[in-house]
Design a protein around this motif. Structure first.
Motif, short mmCIF file in Angstrom:
data_model
loop_
_atom_site.label_atom_id
_atom_site.label_comp_id
_atom_site.label_asym_id
_atom_site.label_seq_id
_atom_site.Cartn_x
_atom_site.Cartn_y
_atom_site.Cartn_z
N GLN A 112 -2.46 -47.34 -41.63
CA GLN A 112 -1.43 -46.90 -42.82
C GLN A 112 -2.42 -46.17 -43.82
OE1 GLN A 112 1.74 -47.49 -42.96
NE2 GLN A 112 1.47 -47.91 -41.00
N CYS A 113 -1.62 -45.51 -44.74
CA CYS A 113 -2.47 -44.60 -45.70
C CYS A 113 -3.57 -44.98 -46.34
CB CYS A 113 -1.34 -44.38 -46.84
SG CYS A 113 -2.06 -43.12 -48.03
N LEU A 114 -4.64 -44.32 -46.07
CA LEU A 114 -5.99 -44.60 -46.71
C LEU A 114 -6.31 -44.07 -48.17
CD1 LEU A 114 -7.92 -44.17 -43.17
CD2 LEU A 114 -7.53 -46.38 -44.54
N SER A 115 -4.97 -43.62 -48.72
CA SER A 115 -5.09 -42.96 -50.02
C SER A 115 -5.87 -41.79 -50.17
CB SER A 115 -5.53 -44.11 -51.19
OG SER A 115 -4.85 -45.20 -51.08
N LEU A 116 -6.05 -40.92 -49.33
CA LEU A 116 -6.66 -39.78 -49.43
C LEU A 116 -5.71 -38.43 -48.84
CD1 LEU A 116 -10.24 -40.76 -48.09
CD2 LEU A 116 -9.63 -39.98 -50.55
N CYS A 117 -4.58 -38.74 -49.08
CA CYS A 117 -3.56 -37.89 -48.49
C CYS A 117 -3.74 -36.25 -48.52
CB CYS A 117 -2.11 -38.32 -48.73
SG CYS A 117 -1.96 -39.94 -49.16
N ASP A 118 -4.06 -35.74 -49.73
CA ASP A 118 -4.44 -34.53 -49.75
C ASP A 118 -5.74 -33.96 -48.87
OD1 ASP A 118 -5.94 -36.08 -51.58
OD2 ASP A 118 -6.48 -34.27 -52.64
N ILE A 176 -7.37 -44.05 -37.41
CA ILE A 176 -6.61 -42.79 -37.77
C ILE A 176 -5.36 -43.03 -38.30
CG2 ILE A 176 -5.62 -40.64 -36.50
CD1 ILE A 176 -7.90 -40.96 -34.48
N CYS A 177 -5.47 -42.28 -39.61
CA CYS A 177 -4.07 -42.59 -40.55
C CYS A 177 -2.73 -41.81 -39.82
CB CYS A 177 -4.22 -41.82 -41.89
SG CYS A 177 -2.84 -42.03 -42.95
N ASP A 178 -1.75 -42.67 -39.86
CA ASP A 178 -0.55 -42.25 -39.19
C ASP A 178 0.69 -42.22 -40.32
OD1 ASP A 178 0.82 -40.84 -37.21
OD2 ASP A 178 1.77 -42.62 -36.52
N SER A 179 0.19 -42.47 -41.46
CA SER A 179 1.19 -42.45 -42.52
C SER A 179 1.67 -41.10 -42.69
CB SER A 179 0.66 -43.11 -43.89
OG SER A 179 0.75 -44.29 -43.65
N PRO A 180 2.90 -40.93 -43.43
CA PRO A 180 3.93 -39.59 -43.18
C PRO A 180 2.81 -38.26 -43.59
CG PRO A 180 5.27 -41.12 -44.24
CD PRO A 180 3.87 -41.88 -44.03
N SER A 181 2.16 -38.22 -44.80
CA SER A 181 1.26 -37.05 -44.98
C SER A 181 0.24 -36.84 -43.87
CB SER A 181 0.56 -37.12 -46.41
OG SER A 181 -0.05 -36.25 -46.63
N CYS A 182 -0.45 -37.53 -43.45
CA CYS A 182 -1.31 -37.12 -42.11
C CYS A 182 -0.60 -37.02 -40.88
CB CYS A 182 -2.31 -38.29 -42.10
SG CYS A 182 -3.55 -38.62 -43.61
N HIS A 183 0.73 -37.76 -40.78
CA HIS A 183 1.39 -37.47 -39.42
C HIS A 183 1.82 -36.06 -39.38
CE1 HIS A 183 3.85 -38.97 -36.30
NE2 HIS A 183 4.83 -38.12 -36.70
N PRO A 218 -5.84 -34.55 -42.25
CA PRO A 218 -5.67 -36.27 -41.64
C PRO A 218 -6.77 -36.58 -42.01
CG PRO A 218 -5.31 -34.47 -39.99
CD PRO A 218 -5.38 -33.86 -41.18
N ILE A 219 -6.94 -37.86 -41.86
CA ILE A 219 -7.94 -38.93 -42.24
C ILE A 219 -8.19 -39.66 -41.01
CG2 ILE A 219 -8.88 -40.56 -43.73
CD1 ILE A 219 -8.39 -38.06 -45.36
N MET A 220 -9.53 -39.90 -40.97
CA MET A 220 -10.25 -40.67 -39.77
C MET A 220 -11.15 -41.63 -40.40
SD MET A 220 -11.38 -39.93 -35.81
CE MET A 220 -12.94 -39.02 -36.28
S1 FES Z 1 -1.01 -40.39 -45.38
FE1 FES Z 1 -2.81 -40.34 -44.58
S2 FES Z 1 -4.35 -40.90 -46.07
FE2 FES Z 1 -2.28 -40.97 -47.02
#
Ligand code: FES
Length: 138
Positions: free
Chosen positions: A102-108, A63-70, A111-113
């Motif tokens: 970390q970011c999976l490059s689908l920020c928009d 599960i992405c926990d980079s800023p945009s998904c966080h 949240p990404i899993m």
């Molecule tokens: S921050 Fe989650 S996919 Fe980029």
């Protein structure tokens, strides 16, 4: 990203989609194909969180926990996944591993899993259990 690096990454996506992971031999083959050293190729793909470099019978939930998904509830999703699957984040001893990645490059679309190689977008706490049932995790 340079064109050659994009082609290399695309090659690894195709390999992973087909085999479920990237083997040492796959790294050697791609290195030969693109006239790079094994180390250069390994370095290039190890910076991408969505490649599995080991064959595993374990199921891996990232599960992405980079800023945009966080900020879109990613942190709560990680806790909820841990509750539903009764697995501590980062524990590698069970059949299922949950990782905050970390970011999976689908920020928009966050949240990404990612479960094994399958990406789920716009995941909500409500959808988690349904997805885990569909994946045979609960
Ligand atoms: S921050 Fe989650 S996919 Fe980029």
């Amino acid at each position: 990203m340079a064109k050659k690096e994009k082609l290399i990454i695309n090659s690894f996506h195709e390999i992973q989609d087909k085999n479920g992971f990237i083997s040492e031999q796959d790294i050697k083959n791609v290195a030969t194909e693109f006239h790079k050293s094994d180390a250069e190729i390994y370095e290039a793909i190890s910076s991408y969180a969505n490649f599995n470099l080991f064959k595993s019978k374990k199921r891996i939930v990232k599960i992405c926990d980079s800023p945009s998904c966080h900020i879109k509830n990613g942190e709560k999703l990680i806790k909820k996944a841990s509750e539903i699957l009764n697995v501590k984040v980062g524990n590698e001893h069970g059949k299922v591993i949950i990782e905050a990645c970390q970011c999976l490059s689908l920020c928009d679309k966050g949240p990404i899993m990612m479960i094994d190689n399958k990406i789920y977008t716009k995941v909500s706490e409500e959808k988690l259990e349904q997805i885990f049932k569909k994946e045979g995790l609960v």
